[in-house]
Scaffold this active site. Structure first.
Site, PDB file in Angstrom:
ATOM      1  CE1 TYR A 156      44.793  32.133  38.269  1.00  0.00           C
ATOM      2  CE2 TYR A 156      46.670  33.475  37.890  1.00  0.00           C
ATOM      3  CZ  TYR A 156      45.618  33.049  38.310  1.00  0.00           C
ATOM      4  OH  TYR A 156      44.946  34.119  39.052  1.00  0.00           O
ATOM      5  CD  GLU A 202      43.221  40.996  43.596  1.00  0.00           C
ATOM      6  OE1 GLU A 202      42.557  41.476  44.438  1.00  0.00           O
ATOM      7  OE2 GLU A 202      43.778  41.686  42.753  1.00  0.00           O
ATOM      8  CG  ASP A 224      47.092  36.121  40.544  1.00  0.00           C
ATOM      9  OD1 ASP A 224      46.781  36.203  41.803  1.00  0.00           O
ATOM     10  OD2 ASP A 224      46.271  36.222  39.627  1.00  0.00           O
ATOM     11  NE  ARG A 241      42.216  36.897  36.344  1.00  0.00           N
ATOM     12  CZ  ARG A 241      41.324  35.699  36.742  1.00  0.00           C
ATOM     13  NH1 ARG A 241      42.005  34.511  37.173  1.00  0.00           N
ATOM     14  NH2 ARG A 241      40.175  35.638  36.606  1.00  0.00           N
ATOM     15  CD  GLU A 266      41.437  32.007  44.842  1.00  0.00           C
ATOM     16  OE1 GLU A 266      42.338  33.016  44.239  1.00  0.00           O
ATOM     17  OE2 GLU A 266      41.850  30.876  44.606  1.00  0.00           O
ATOM     18  CG  HIS A 280      51.831  32.763  36.450  1.00  0.00           C
ATOM     19  ND1 HIS A 280      50.848  33.765  36.570  1.00  0.00           N
ATOM     20  CD2 HIS A 280      52.070  32.398  37.805  1.00  0.00           C
ATOM     21  CE1 HIS A 280      50.608  33.911  37.856  1.00  0.00           C
ATOM     22  NE2 HIS A 280      51.468  33.094  38.541  1.00  0.00           N
ATOM     23  CG  ASP A 311      43.298  31.952  41.658  1.00  0.00           C
ATOM     24  OD1 ASP A 311      43.260  30.605  41.603  1.00  0.00           O
ATOM     25  OD2 ASP A 311      42.642  32.911  40.975  1.00  0.00           O
TER      26      ASP A 311
END
Length: 685
Positions: free
Chosen positions: A295, A86, A84, A297, A9, A343, A82
């Site tokens: 990470y 998203e 997740d 989140r 990203e 996670h 990432d």
């Protein structure tokens, strides 16, 4: 051209990963999403089973073209967004936008940006997880339906086009509104405390003995006081015990936001911004760009076996074997709710990279947050702290009074991470007391108290409450609060969040017309359903199909039956130079400004500056609150640029009693603006 293309990203993440891979790999950043629903319209075809219509994000055409060109020249593409929902969705949209052949690309994920993690992820490359993509897609579509269907209704009824509603933000707004109503409706109850000070053998200063009793009024308090003043204080019981304080578990997104707010005064948005920097990579002297934390989140407190072993080895070498925990709290504390994508907790990527060793390479904010994360993780692998408790009970004509002495006998994890400070400067020493001793009275103090209303929400308390109720997910806490502040539905003063008149008006409409949207239980159930999509348990369109009909009916009913609400503009004492009217505060794309109320006959406008009631120490004009170009608030003279006075801290009216220069507010203290003077005092609450 390199044989392999890796797409991430952010440019920072690309720079960090590039150094782990050889010359056969090119690493390029997509700079977030490349495709999304259009902003100009709903982008969801309600007549065609809620099919979303995605377009290339405006301004990203050239970037997509360059990514497509790079992909065509590469033998293989790795989508490394990432780890997740998203991130999975971004990878999916990249595969579509770049028209990647299924044979020539794979998805890779890593929880930390380290050499081992990145290389291991390439070995375990996989296809895109469409269940996770659908989970993100369902959230996006439901949120779009709520926002784009309800927001125009708010514009119509309240006459302001800057308003919005949201599946999560509207519930959070109601929570704040409900708390304000609780506080307003609160009726305090009176109660009294009695503090008895007795002289202990071997100590010059008397020691506080506490009477635990429900005393409701002054008459009861005075009667007990009179009784104690005549009584003999006989020691009737002495107990020794131990109390253990377990080590904390590692951080999740929620607990990191809460602790950063309470300990280092970071807003939730700031915590996430700094944590993102630490995750993606920071230039460390002698090491290059390094990803410092895992990470950010996550709602899991799980720690990998390797990280756990490394932490224990570090503790063993630094503090000794006796400090290494046999077991850890996080092994038994994973809650029954959905854990975001399995996670790990938020932890340092290398436990030997201590905060002190890299402080020179970090900004002040980065250092504060890294230190917090680092110390919490190390502490989580350490033994509990142990306190020796010595409790003495005195009998005074049938009334039992107690005094306890607490001493830390084994620091355990508190060598690294102290949860609370010892506030007792002069601890009692009760070891000389024996059963049968008679202590002499110094004095008896009575004090009136009143029960306190519920606390105002702070950002950290709101995040905790949202998490406890299953509202939102780790990625949404900070954006939700930012949206409420930016929409001016709430305001923030001294950490407390208050609902505004505009916020109350919006919440009133939402409660009246859309009770399910702002219902905590309904929203939590919806979150659970959306999580189930990611688990592959339910088709995403089933959730949307079941959700939308009720929303559609509520919108139709509200449009026909809700009356328009007029919110008066705030009048100021600023006089319009053109027509003499008192100017009012208006809101534009860049915040507040002053406008003449006689618009359109008079179109006079001017910048709005919030006066703080303090005069400039240099020229005597008003000091106002301003913002830098990057949005950081500061205090400056209204006569700028003629007067260049500025202060990052809020100035005070009174001068320093020591040197005469102006004072500023720093947290709960007043301090002299001259650091060399150094004068400070506690501000009375």
């Amino acid at each position: 051209m390199a044989k392999n293309l890796v797409i991430v990203e952010s440019p920072t993440k690309a720079k960090t990963i590039k150094k782990f891979l050889g010359k056969n790999y090119e690493v390029i950043a997509s700079e977030g999403h490349v495709r999304d629903l259009p902003r100009s319209n709903m982008g969801v075809d309600k007549e065609n089973d809620f099919e979303p219509h995605y377009i290339t994000i405006r301004g990203k055409g050239d970037l997509v073209a360059s990514l497509k060109k790079a992909a065509k020249k590469s033998d293989f593409v790795y989508l490394a967004t990432d780890p997740d929902r998203e991130g999975e969705a971004i990878s999916y949209h990249l595969s579509v936008a770049l028209k990647l052949d299924e044979k020539n690309y794979k998805r890779i994920t890593f929880n930390e940006i380290t050499k081992n993690a990145v290389k291991e992820s390439i070995k375990n490359a996989r296809g895109i997880d469409m269940d996770l993509v659908d989970a993100q897609q369902a959230r996006r579509v439901v949120d779009r339906l709520v926002g784009y269907e309800i927001s125009p209704l708010l514009w119509e009824k309240l006459g302001k086009r800057s308003l919005s509603a949201g599946r999560v933000q509207s519930v959070a707004l109601k929570m704040i509104s409900d708390r304000e109503k609780e506080i307003d409706a609160f009726i305090p109850d009176e109660y009294w405390s009695i503090d008895t000070f007795l002289f202990v053998p071997g100590q010059k200063k008397s020691v506080l003995f506490v009477l635990k009793k429900d005393i409701k009024n002054s008459a009861e308090a005075e009667a007990i006081k009179a009784k104690l003043e005549k009584a003999e204080f006989n020691i009737v019981d002495i107990k020794t015990s131990q109390r253990t304080k377990k080590a904390p578990v590692p951080f999740t997104t929620s607990t990191l936001q809460q602790t950063a707010a309470n300990r280092i005064n970071f807003a939730t948005s700031k915590t996430m911004r700094i944590a993102q920097q630490l995750y993606e990579g920071v230039e460390i002297k002698g090491q290059g760009t390094v990803g410092l934390i895992t990470y950010l989140r996550t709602d899991s407190i799980r720690v990998s076996d390797e990280a756990d072993r490394n932490a224990r080895e570090y503790i063993r070498n630094t503090f000794g074997e006796e400090y290494v925990a046999e077991d850890t709290n996080d092994n038994s504390k994973e809650s029954g709710k959905k854990i975001q994508d399995a996670h790990e907790a938020i932890r340092p990527t290398d436990v030997t990279r201590t905060p002190a060793s890299i402080k020179a390479s970090l900004s002040n904010d980065q250092y504060k947050l890294y230190k917090l994360i680092y110390e919490r993780f190390v502490a989580s692998r350490m033994k509990a702290a142990i306190y020796d408790i010595y409790t003495v009970t005195a009998d005074a004509d049938g009334e039992k009074l107690k005094c306890s002495e607490s001493n830390l006998s084994f620091a355990g994890y508190q060598n690294v991470y102290s949860v609370e400070e010892d506030k007792e400067k002069n601890k009692p020493n009760l070891k000389g007391i024996k059963i049968g001793d008679v202590l002499k009275l110094d004095r008896v103090d009575t004090k009136q108290h009143f029960t306190e209303p519920p606390a105002h929400y702070t950002e950290s308390l709101l995040v905790k409450t949202m998490e406890d109720n299953g509202i939102g997910r780790p990625s949404t806490y900070a954006p939700t609060i930012s949206t409420l502040l930016n929409r001016r539905y709430i305001t923030k003063e001294q950490k407390n969040l208050y609902i505004t008149e505009l916020g109350e008006a919006v919440n009133g409409i939402m409660e009246t017309a859309f009770p399910e949207i702002v219902d905590i239980e309904f929203t939590a159930n919806m979150e659970s359903l959306l999580d189930s999509i990611g688990d592959g348990q339910i088709d995403w369109k089933v959730v949307v199909r079941n959700f939308y009909p009720d929303l559609e009916n509520e919108i139709k009913h509200a449009s026909e039956n809700l009356e328009k609400i007029k919110i008066a503009d705030e009048t100021t004492d600023e006089i319009c130079e053109n027509c003499g009217a008192n100017m009012v505060i208006k809101y534009g794309a860049y915040g507040k400004f002053l406008a003449c109320p006689n618009f359109p006959e008079c179109r006079n406008t001017k910048p709005y500056f919030e006066k703080i009631g303090v005069k400039c120490p240099e020229c005597g004009n008003d000091i106002v609150k301003r913002n830098t170009k990057k949005g950081r608030p500061f205090y400056g003279c209204i006569n700028f640029p003629e007067c260049e006075f500025m202060s990052w801290n809020r100035p005070m009216e009174r001068p320093c009693p020591k040197c005469g220069k102006y004072m500023v507010i720093k947290g709960k203290k007043a301090a002299c603006s001259d650091k060399e003077c150094g004068y400070t005092e506690v501000i009375a609450e």
